[in-house]
Each structure stands twice: as structure tokens, then as C-alpha cells.
Design an enzyme around this catalytic site. Sequence first.
Site, PDB file in Angstrom:
ATOM      1  N   HIS A 161       0.917  -0.890  -0.703  1.00  0.00           N
ATOM      2  CA  HIS A 161      -0.042  -0.413  -0.097  1.00  0.00           C
ATOM      3  C   HIS A 161       1.120   1.197   0.019  1.00  0.00           C
ATOM      4  O   HIS A 161       2.424   1.299   0.272  1.00  0.00           O
ATOM      5  CB  HIS A 161      -0.839   0.320   0.903  1.00  0.00           C
ATOM      6  CG  HIS A 161      -1.753  -1.089   1.144  1.00  0.00           C
ATOM      7  ND1 HIS A 161      -3.126  -1.190   1.195  1.00  0.00           N
ATOM      8  CD2 HIS A 161      -1.667  -2.905   2.304  1.00  0.00           C
ATOM      9  CE1 HIS A 161      -3.502  -2.627   1.819  1.00  0.00           C
ATOM     10  NE2 HIS A 161      -2.662  -3.038   1.888  1.00  0.00           N
TER      11      HIS A 161
ATOM     12  N   TYR B 119      -1.866  -1.964   8.892  1.00  0.00           N
ATOM     13  CA  TYR B 119      -0.764  -2.035   8.294  1.00  0.00           C
ATOM     14  C   TYR B 119      -0.043  -2.682   9.694  1.00  0.00           C
ATOM     15  O   TYR B 119       0.360  -2.541  10.279  1.00  0.00           O
ATOM     16  CB  TYR B 119       0.104  -1.389   7.446  1.00  0.00           C
ATOM     17  CG  TYR B 119      -0.840  -0.513   6.907  1.00  0.00           C
ATOM     18  CD1 TYR B 119      -1.603  -0.445   5.987  1.00  0.00           C
ATOM     19  CD2 TYR B 119      -0.703   0.869   7.470  1.00  0.00           C
ATOM     20  CE1 TYR B 119      -1.997   0.217   4.950  1.00  0.00           C
ATOM     21  CE2 TYR B 119      -1.918   1.616   6.027  1.00  0.00           C
ATOM     22  CZ  TYR B 119      -2.193   1.603   5.388  1.00  0.00           C
ATOM     23  OH  TYR B 119      -3.061   2.440   4.058  1.00  0.00           O
TER      24      TYR B 119
ATOM     25  N   HIS C 275      -2.600  -3.500  -3.792  1.00  0.00           N
ATOM     26  CA  HIS C 275      -3.879  -3.154  -2.797  1.00  0.00           C
ATOM     27  C   HIS C 275      -4.338  -3.625  -4.105  1.00  0.00           C
ATOM     28  O   HIS C 275      -5.872  -3.911  -4.768  1.00  0.00           O
ATOM     29  CB  HIS C 275      -3.814  -2.163  -2.477  1.00  0.00           C
ATOM     30  CG  HIS C 275      -5.207  -2.150  -1.186  1.00  0.00           C
ATOM     31  ND1 HIS C 275      -5.636  -1.003  -0.817  1.00  0.00           N
ATOM     32  CD2 HIS C 275      -6.652  -2.944  -1.590  1.00  0.00           C
ATOM     33  CE1 HIS C 275      -6.603  -0.980  -0.393  1.00  0.00           C
ATOM     34  NE2 HIS C 275      -7.485  -2.277  -0.718  1.00  0.00           N
TER      35      HIS C 275
ATOM     36  N   LYS D  20      -8.636   1.817  -6.299  1.00  0.00           N
ATOM     37  CA  LYS D  20      -7.699   2.769  -5.898  1.00  0.00           C
ATOM     38  C   LYS D  20      -6.344   2.244  -6.837  1.00  0.00           C
ATOM     39  O   LYS D  20      -6.532   1.069  -7.351  1.00  0.00           O
ATOM     40  CB  LYS D  20      -7.220   2.521  -4.652  1.00  0.00           C
ATOM     41  CG  LYS D  20      -8.367   2.908  -3.788  1.00  0.00           C
ATOM     42  CD  LYS D  20      -7.870   2.008  -2.403  1.00  0.00           C
ATOM     43  CE  LYS D  20      -8.874   2.235  -1.309  1.00  0.00           C
ATOM     44  NZ  LYS D  20      -8.302   3.018   0.315  1.00  0.00           N
TER      45      LYS D  20
ATOM     46  N   CYS E 283      -3.428   2.448  -5.643  1.00  0.00           N
ATOM     47  CA  CYS E 283      -2.436   2.048  -4.549  1.00  0.00           C
ATOM     48  C   CYS E 283      -1.821   0.958  -4.741  1.00  0.00           C
ATOM     49  O   CYS E 283      -2.640  -0.430  -4.983  1.00  0.00           O
ATOM     50  CB  CYS E 283      -3.352   2.218  -3.287  1.00  0.00           C
ATOM     51  SG  CYS E 283      -2.651   1.230  -1.588  1.00  0.00           S
TER      52      CYS E 283
END
Length: 158
Positions: A10, A39, A115, A135, A137
Site C-alpha cells: 500500500h 498495517y 492493493h 484505487k 495504491c
Amino acid sequence: MRTITLIILHCSGTRTTQNYSFRQCKADHLKRGWKDIGYHFYITRDGQVHEGRPLWKVGAHCKDHNQHSIGICYEGGLDAAGYACDTRTKAQRRSMRALLERLTEQFPSAIIMGHRDLSPDLDGNGRIDPDEWLKQCPCFDALLDYEDLEPCGLLCEE
């Protein structure tokens, strides 16, 4: 220990002109009502690897995949104008690689991915294409960058 099948990368979604420390990230996650930072690891721009949730605890970083994954976030991911960009510093790249090497030794069948690679395959073609990403990410191609660490038999050609 949990069964780990994924190592999910991420970014914090932070502009290069902003700092977003481990402490800030953890505080933001606690404000959301979470028990801890989501995380397992957080890598700041100076390359320091901060330990978040213990590996034996389920993370809170990727819906429907937390139970069987490890979440790693790096500080950054946006250029100065706020656009998705691989902003990893040399120190972050070195630290991320070293961490991934260690984790893939510990969890040899785990697949490293971003991600964004866990977005739904909307057109059913077996691939997650850029127009399907929920996303961007982690703002780089984790599958490509770390393909040499992937378990053979899953992604390696025979």
C-alpha cells in the site's frame, strides 16, 4: 500463526510535499475506531521500517483479504500535485525489498501484490486492468517489481 497467502503493498496517499509519519498514520487509524494501525509494517521516506500490528494479528488494510495477508504501507504515493506516482525513495526501495525478502522466507507461498491488484475483475477477462482499479495504491506495479520473489509454481513459468 495465521496462514499467510498474500503480502499486500500500500501507499499512504501522501504528496511528496507532505510528511505522514508512522505515528500520524496510527493516530488516524485509531481515530477511525480501530484497535491499532491497520498495517503490519509502515516504511517512512527515510527507509525506516516501523512495526505496526504483530504478524499474528489480522490487519485492517484490504477488505476481504485481511484474514490471510500481511499489509505493508510506504509513506507517499502522490506527486506534489496530488497525482498517483511511485514516490518511493531509494531508502524505501531498499527497505521494502529487504523486508519482502525476509517475509517471503518466512512465508514462502505468499504472493506479493499491490492493493489495486485485488480490485474486482469487472469484465471477467481474468485480469485486473487499470480501468478496473478501485484505487491506484500502491502507485507502482508490485507484481512486476517483485516478481523475482514470487513462489514458483504460482506465477513463475516452468
